[in-house]
Design a protein around this motif. Structure first.
Motif, PDB file in Angstrom:
ATOM      1  N   ARG A  78       2.224   4.775  -0.994  1.00 41.13           N
ATOM      2  CA  ARG A  78       1.458   5.931  -1.472  1.00 41.13           C
ATOM      3  C   ARG A  78       2.404   6.993  -1.953  1.00 41.13           C
ATOM      4  O   ARG A  78       3.505   7.163  -1.454  1.00 41.13           O
ATOM      5  N   SER A  94       0.830  -1.211   0.000  1.00 40.04           N
ATOM      6  CA  SER A  94       0.000   0.000   0.000  1.00 40.04           C
ATOM      7  C   SER A  94       0.860   1.254   0.000  1.00 40.04           C
ATOM      8  O   SER A  94       0.557   2.210   0.686  1.00 40.04           O
ATOM      9  N   GLN A 118      -6.895   5.417  -7.344  1.00 44.02           N
ATOM     10  CA  GLN A 118      -5.991   6.473  -6.915  1.00 44.02           C
ATOM     11  C   GLN A 118      -4.575   6.197  -7.384  1.00 44.02           C
ATOM     12  O   GLN A 118      -3.874   7.088  -7.865  1.00 44.02           O
ATOM     13  N   SER A 119      -4.129   4.948  -7.252  1.00 46.19           N
ATOM     14  CA  SER A 119      -2.781   4.595  -7.674  1.00 46.19           C
ATOM     15  C   SER A 119      -2.610   4.762  -9.180  1.00 46.19           C
ATOM     16  O   SER A 119      -1.559   5.194  -9.646  1.00 46.19           O
ATOM     17  N   GLU A 140     -10.985   1.888  -4.685  1.00 46.89           N
ATOM     18  CA  GLU A 140     -10.463   3.221  -4.400  1.00 46.89           C
ATOM     19  C   GLU A 140      -8.933   3.224  -4.433  1.00 46.89           C
ATOM     20  O   GLU A 140      -8.311   4.148  -4.971  1.00 46.89           O
ATOM     21  N   GLN A 141      -8.323   2.181  -3.875  1.00 41.94           N
ATOM     22  CA  GLN A 141      -6.856   2.096  -3.863  1.00 41.94           C
ATOM     23  C   GLN A 141      -6.298   2.054  -5.287  1.00 41.94           C
ATOM     24  O   GLN A 141      -5.359   2.771  -5.625  1.00 41.94           O
ATOM     25  N   GLU A 175     -13.137  -0.798  -1.221  1.00 44.03           N
ATOM     26  CA  GLU A 175     -11.814  -0.479  -0.677  1.00 44.03           C
ATOM     27  C   GLU A 175     -10.715  -0.710  -1.707  1.00 44.03           C
ATOM     28  O   GLU A 175      -9.846   0.124  -1.916  1.00 44.03           O
ATOM     29  N   ARG A 176     -10.758  -1.870  -2.362  1.00 46.48           N
ATOM     30  CA  ARG A 176      -9.753  -2.178  -3.386  1.00 46.48           C
ATOM     31  C   ARG A 176      -9.883  -1.242  -4.582  1.00 46.48           C
ATOM     32  O   ARG A 176      -8.890  -0.764  -5.134  1.00 46.48           O
TER      33      ARG A 176
END
Length: 546
Positions: free
Chosen positions: A13, A11, A89-90, A85-86, A82-83
């Motif tokens: 960022r 994760s 964004q990435s 959004e991650q 949840e997955r």
């Protein structure tokens, strides 16, 4: 070459300031993608064999939210929020994508698979910061839920057909030496001598006939081996950037002072612009950190209470308030949510002039009913050029003031919050326009195209604004500047970012023929963080130097 990695399994960022800046840009540049959805043009009516309108509404809503940077909302439309959004964004941040435009195909192109999944094709136009637009086709799978609703059936391939658990994308930028740059007097400017100019000088290659180069590559997650090149950007010849020195409007004296002044930001992300009031020529651009994003010119921030210059202009233009009118300033005011003043200050029975100099949020919000729904944005565009297309000489973000979607957002826009977006370039220009009465397109290089169309502010309004800004220095929240020589006027600003981050600090000021704007990310207050930067800058340059 330098590279940006995309979506490791861990994760990791990006620095949160960069993510904020990039996603914030998407909020403004993707209006076209979400506009038709938000306006209610879709879903289309279906025949007996057409797709379920609820499914199409969900698909278009997902694309609109993703394009506009509303990633939690987009993810909430999927089966794995949840997955989702991650990854979203990435993908956008990791590939330096700013402002995607995502367009769903016609209903007739949707297909229903044997397992009941409905697939909706869409076209993705992904602007890669500083390089160009990556365009590709993809499909959204939607699955009907037990309650009859529809959700996007989350899988990596819906972001891009080749994205998978074994393959990812990587952005490669080919570094090239920026062209030689000269200041307004012909003196040489270099990143070694003026470090915070580095992201600005890197983009001057466009003016010299060159330009940046790069590629989006598909790589094996385990080995990093390149499997294919998805998109290439920029000229591929060694001649790029060989067009000779670029003469800029920058002033070496102001730039040196700006470099030193940013040290007052205490190591926080910060940016500064100083420009001439009478013609918009940029004297200094400074960024901290010195490498990477040109937040001074391309950043997107809520301008906070510095925006009250524009709000005051709108109110004064129509005679909705006068400086001597009593406009009470309570600690709190609830408009859908509770708004408050910095440090919970209150000024019972205050005049509008006092509300300005002490930056009273509740007083300004209480006046929202005296402006039409889109009037603040119209004033910003018509008199200050905000939201029009500027040609500065390097890529720039030129601001946005959307029509508020509800009363709470209208209240927020009165104090430079909500969806109002700006940066130091915009706010330095706003300040220059307020104290001169006329907008001049800011410029970093000569002979730039200028398609802006504005009207001059009435002289009476200019006089009132100058008086209010001067009083903010002598008797208000910008007292820090009171010891400077000359008739300095200013406005402070504090802009909320999120519940888990400190506020951004802002200050704009003018002295003689120069206007300045500074933002310090997570600076808590404008006077406490941006104020020392402005004070250092104006202290270092003699009055009358422009």
């Amino acid at each position: 070459m330098s590279e940006h990695q995309y979506i490791p399994h861990t994760s990791r960022r990006r620095p949160r300031s960069a993510v904020r800046a990039l996603t914030a840009v998407g909020v403004v540049l993707a209006v076209a993608a979400g506009g038709s959805y938000a306006a209610g043009i879709g879903p289309f009516a279906r025949g007996d064999d057409g797709p379920d309108p609820a499914a199409m509404e969900q698909a278009r809503g997902f694309l609109a939210d993703w394009a506009a940077g509303r990633l939690p909302s987009a993810a909430g439309r999927t089966t794995r929020p949840e997955r989702a959004e991650q990854v979203l964004q990435s993908f956008t941040a990791g590939l330096d994508i700013t402002g995607p435009k995502l367009t769903a195909g016609p209903d007739s192109d949707t297909e229903r698979t044997d397992d009941g999944t409905l697939t909706v094709p869409y076209t993705a136009r992904m602007p890669v910061e500083g390089l160009g637009t990556w365009t590709y086709e993809a499909e959204l799978p939607l699955r009907e839920q037990g309650d009859g609703s529809w959700k996007v059936d989350w899988r990596l391939s819906l972001v891009h057909p080749r994205l998978s658990e074994s393959e990812k994308f990587r952005l490669e930028r080919e570094e090239s030496a920026p062209p030689e740059a000269l200041d307004r007097e012909g003196d040489r400017l270099t990143g070694a001598e003026y470090p915070s100019l580095t992201p600005v000088l890197a983009r001057l290659g466009d003016a010299a006939g060159g330009g940046p180069r790069g590629a989006v590559e598909l790589v094996d997650r385990a080995t990093g081996e390149v499997e294919r090149t998805e998109a290439t950007f920029g000229p591929r010849t060694k001649a790029s950037g060989d067009g000779g020195p670029v003469r800029t409007t920058l002033d070496a004296t102001w730039q040196a002072a700006a470099e030193q002044a940013l040290a007052e930001a205490g190591g926080k992300n910060a940016a500064l612009v100083a420009l001439r009031v009478d013609d918009g020529e940029i004297l200094a651009v400074a960024n901290s950190p010195a490498s990477g994003f040109n937040r001074a010119v391309s950043g997107t921030y809520a301008p906070g209470s510095t925006w009250k210059i524009v709000t005051s202009s709108a109110l004064l233009l129509k005679g909705a308030v006068a400086p001597g009118d009593v406009v009470d300033c309570p600690k709190y005011l609830t408009v859908g949510k509770r708004f408050q003043n910095v440090e919970l200050s209150a000024f019972p029975g205050a005049t509008f002039a006092k509300d300005f100099t002490e930056s009273c949020n509740t007083a300004f919000i209480s006046l929202r009913g005296r402006l039409g729904e889109g009037e603040l944005g119209e004033v910003a565009r018509t008199y200050f050029g905000v939201g029009q297309e500027w040609h500065v000489g390097v890529p720039s973000y030129d601001g946005s003031v959307p029509v508020p979607k509800d009363e709470t957002e209208k209240a927020a826009s009165m104090i430079g919050q909500g969806r109002v977006q700006a940066n130091p370039l915009i706010m330095a220009s706003v300040t220059a326009t307020a104290v001169s009465g006329r907008f001049h397109q800011p410029s970093l290089t000569a002979a730039n195209e200028d398609g802006t169309r504005t009207e001059p502010l009435p002289r009476e309004v200019v006089t009132q604004l100058r008086t209010l800004m001067r009083a903010t220095v002598t008797d208000g929240t910008a007292r820090l500047l009171a010891d400077l020589p000359g008739e300095v006027g200013a406005k402070t600003g504090t802009a909320e970012v999120s519940e888990d981050r400190d506020n951004n600090g802002w200050m704009v000021a003018h002295r003689g023929d120069v206007a300045v704007a500074v933002v310090v990310e997570e600076g808590v207050t404008g006077g406490g963080s941006a104020g020392p930067v402005v004070h250092s800058l104006l202290s270092a340059v003699p009055e009358g130097t422009s």
